[in-house]
Design an enzyme around this catalytic site. Structure first.
Site, PDB file in Angstrom:
ATOM      1  N   ASP A 215       5.236   0.034   0.369  1.00  0.00           N
ATOM      2  CA  ASP A 215       3.854   0.138  -0.123  1.00  0.00           C
ATOM      3  C   ASP A 215       3.016  -1.102   0.198  1.00  0.00           C
ATOM      4  OD1 ASP A 215       5.118  -1.445  -2.055  1.00  0.00           O
ATOM      5  OD2 ASP A 215       4.350  -0.311  -3.772  1.00  0.00           O
TER       6      ASP A 215
ATOM      7  N   THR B 195       0.204  -0.650  -5.205  1.00  0.00           N
ATOM      8  CA  THR B 195       0.854   0.647  -4.962  1.00  0.00           C
ATOM      9  C   THR B 195      -0.169   1.781  -4.933  1.00  0.00           C
ATOM     10  OG1 THR B 195       2.730  -0.123  -6.232  1.00  0.00           O
ATOM     11  CG2 THR B 195       2.691   2.206  -5.699  1.00  0.00           C
TER      12      THR B 195
END
Ligand code: GP9
Ligand code: MN
Length: 629
Positions: free
Chosen positions: A469, A295
């Site tokens: 992501d 992320t």
């Protein structure tokens, strides 16, 4: 029976043999290392040997009473390293790098996820350690502790090094430029072995630390030229199309493109998003480009238009660098910038890195109420997260740039029954099965959020960008994935699975499905142009996704890439038309370009070169340069 003569075996041979065998068994059972031919299998088999011979051989230089202790401690340590890699590989399909070990802040928070990665049979990885301890304790007769003369030691190391060179020679023949092209750790481990790989990783670490100290900005000229040559003028129809609007960015945890439009037992997995894309620009060929920083790497790509690193998370390793990030640029353009994420502020070192990127405010877990029954092991569920975030949004001065990072759809994808609005999938992978209900949950959370934005009158004044992501389903679930997709997961398909949804909703504009090939690296110039902010002169490696003369292109951190017509993965060039291999010459120009992009982007980060660029160049550094001229 009593007279049977057991062959004697030296104390040194036992740990070497044990660990050699254990490592090879681990390769075959716990890692999925593709083997194409017999030479590769031989390399894989012998690759732990030279390291083990050398390391345990060092005991010959110790006093006899210390030899056993040294061997046992080293053996245990190496066993732990091997096992740590096994566990890490289960989730990430990758090997541990040194910078990862310093990310201990995250490890605490990860507790639950790690436990699910440990299997009951894992104790087998340490049975040999116990046997070794027993052998050393009881000193059975068949063990000898010979005296090692100088000559014996010399011969021993000669053999060990000969094996090392033999291994390296074979590997280099199988895989030229092995050590200079280290994007792919799997290939490294396959060829030089886990332990040598860790040594090499230590070497890389010291090299990168030295790089900043030695950098003086002179490297920037080439990079600037390269970036300038690749700059694309904005599409005049869209430049400033969202000028002065609020920016709402939603990073969807682990959401890959294959869920869009997908149904499980006849039920849509993303009913809201499937609708929402009809009034938005929807990019079908948009790729996640993250490395080990997951992320945080995606945030890094989006905010900086620089690539994350091939080892570790740049949020940890280079949080002190100078950047020209999107929040910083937007602050200068009158925006209030914030990130909202109901997790500990230190996770991925965000609290520190966000300051370098210029975020004015980070709404972390302390800014949310987290009732027990509204959580998963990762914390607050996405619906209450968005619900509570509305109040934060209302408090922000406008225009704002607000990034929301969802969390519920995170491995191990566990969620209470009451929130499972669609069935699990049915395959041999619990992970893939559970994935769909959690994706469905996040879809609902975004739906409710958009409704609330409308109710609060924020919607019409905001441009909304939603993107995934990174992958949620790793290669470890290839079998189940191929059942779902109805095709084998070849390197081609695997690369295509790195696609994540990108949705750009601009108030008052009609929706359109875009075939443009791009990646997270392209979001910064794309968004800034929509807001009417020029990016000319920025060191951005991406380019505006709407630019008319854009090059369709997205690379992956392991050196693979996708263009309009070709896809390159694991040294094979594929035609996108046929999905079949084609002559490598079709991909060659992009192979070189990919290497260059990654090299330049890495140079900026390792050398902290942006401190020498534009307004960042402080007086002292400018002086330093002019003195040298
Ligand atoms: C943690 C969340 C998840 O705050 O962003 O991170 P990931 O494990 O996906 O990198
Ligand atoms: Mn994530």
């Amino acid at each position: 029976m009593r007279n049977v003569k057991w062959p004697k075996i030296s104390l040194l041979a036992i740990p070497t043999l044990f660990l050699w065998l254990k490592t090879y068994i681990a390769y075959k059972t716990s890692f999925s290392i593709p083997i194409d031919n017999v030479t590769q299998e031989i390399i894989l088999f012998i690759n732990p040997l030279s390291f083990l011979l050398i390391v345990f051989g060092l005991s010959m230089f110790l006093k006899e009473k210390n030899q056993g202790r040294f061997i046992f401690i080293t053996y245990s340590l190496l066993s732990v390293i091997l096992y740590a890699n096994v566990v890490y590989y289960r989730e990430f399909h990758d090997f541990i790098t040194l910078p990862l070990l310093f990310q201990t802040d995250n490890l605490g928070d990860l507790g639950g996820s790690i436990v699910t990665l440990i299997h009951p049979l894992d104790f087998l990885y340490f049975v040999d350690v116990v046997i070794l301890a027993l052998i050393m304790w009881y000193k059975p007769n068949f063990i000898t502790r010979p005296f090692y003369s100088k000559r014996v030691r010399r011969a021993y190391f000669l053999v060990a090094f000969a094996i090392a060179f033999f291994n390296l020679g074979l590997a280099e023949a199988e895989r030229p430029q092995l050590l200079t092209r280290t994007f792919d750790r799997e290939i490294l481990v396959k060829n030089i072995g886990t332990y040598n790989y860790h040594l090499y990783d230590i070497f890389l670490q010291s090299k990168t630390s030295a790089q900043r100290a030695l950098a003086d900005g002179s490297e920037l000229a080439d990079i600037e030229n390269y970036v300038r040559a690749n700059y694309k003028e904005p599409n005049p129809e869209l430049f400033g199309a969202a000028k002065g609007k609020n920016v709402i960015v939603i990073s969807m945890e682990s959401t890959q493109s294959f869920v869009m439009g997908e149904k499980i037992n006849g039920e849509e997995v993303t009913p809201f998003l499937n609708d929402f894309i009809k009034d938005s620009f929807y990019f079908e060929n948009f790729y996640s480009q993250v490395g080990q920083g997951k992320t945080s790497d995606s945030e890094f790509l989006v905010d900086n238009s620089l690539y994350p690193l091939s080892r570790g998370a740049v949020f940890f390793t280079h949080s002190g660098n100078e950047y020209e990030a999107m929040p910083e640029i937007l602050n200068e353009n009158g925006y209030f910038t914030a990130s909202l994420h109901a997790n500990n502020s230190s996770f991925w070192n965000r609290d520190v890195m966000y300051q370098s990127l210029g975020y004015k405010r980070f709404y972390d877990v302390e800014d949310y109420e987290v009732p027990e029954d509204e959580t998963t092991e990762w914390g607050l569920l996405d619906i209450p997260f968005f619900e509570q975030s509305i109040d934060h949004l209302k408090d922000m001065p406008q225009p704002f740039y607000a990034k929301f990072i969802t969390l519920t759809n995170h491995y191990p994808f566990e969620i209470a029954e009451e929130y499972k609005w669609i069935d699990e999938y049915d395959s041999n992978s619990g992970t893939l099965n559970r994935y769909f209900p959690t994706v469905r949950y996040t879809d609902e959370a975004i739906k409710q959020f958009i409704e609330q934005l409308k109710a609060e009158g924020i919607y019409e004044d905001s441009i909304i960008i939603i993107y995934g992501d990174h992958y949620g389903i790793s290669q470890n679930h290839n079998k189940a994935m191929s059942q779902l997709l109805g095709e084998e997961i070849t390197p081609y398909v695997h690369t295509q699975l790195q696609r994540v949804p990108l949705i750009i909703h601009i108030p008052g504009m009609e929706g359109k499905t875009m075939e443009t090939v791009g990646g997270q690296i392209d979001l910064k110039p794309t968004l800034l142009h929509l807001l009417g902010i020029s990016t000319k002169g920025n060191i951005d490696f991406g380019s505006d996704l709407f630019a008319l003369d854009r090059l369709d292109y997205a690379l992956q951190r392991d050196g693979s890439f996708v263009t309009k017509d070709y896809l390159y993965a694991e040294n094979v060039c594929y035609s996108k038309n046929t999905e079949e291999p084609v002559d490598i010459s079709k991909c060659q120009p992009y192979i070189d370009m990919t290497a260059k992009e990654l090299d330049y982007s890495d140079k900026i980060i390792y050398g902290d070169l942006l401190r020498f660029y534009g307004e960042n160049a402080s007086k002292e550094q400018t002086d330093k340069r002019s003195n040298e001229q």
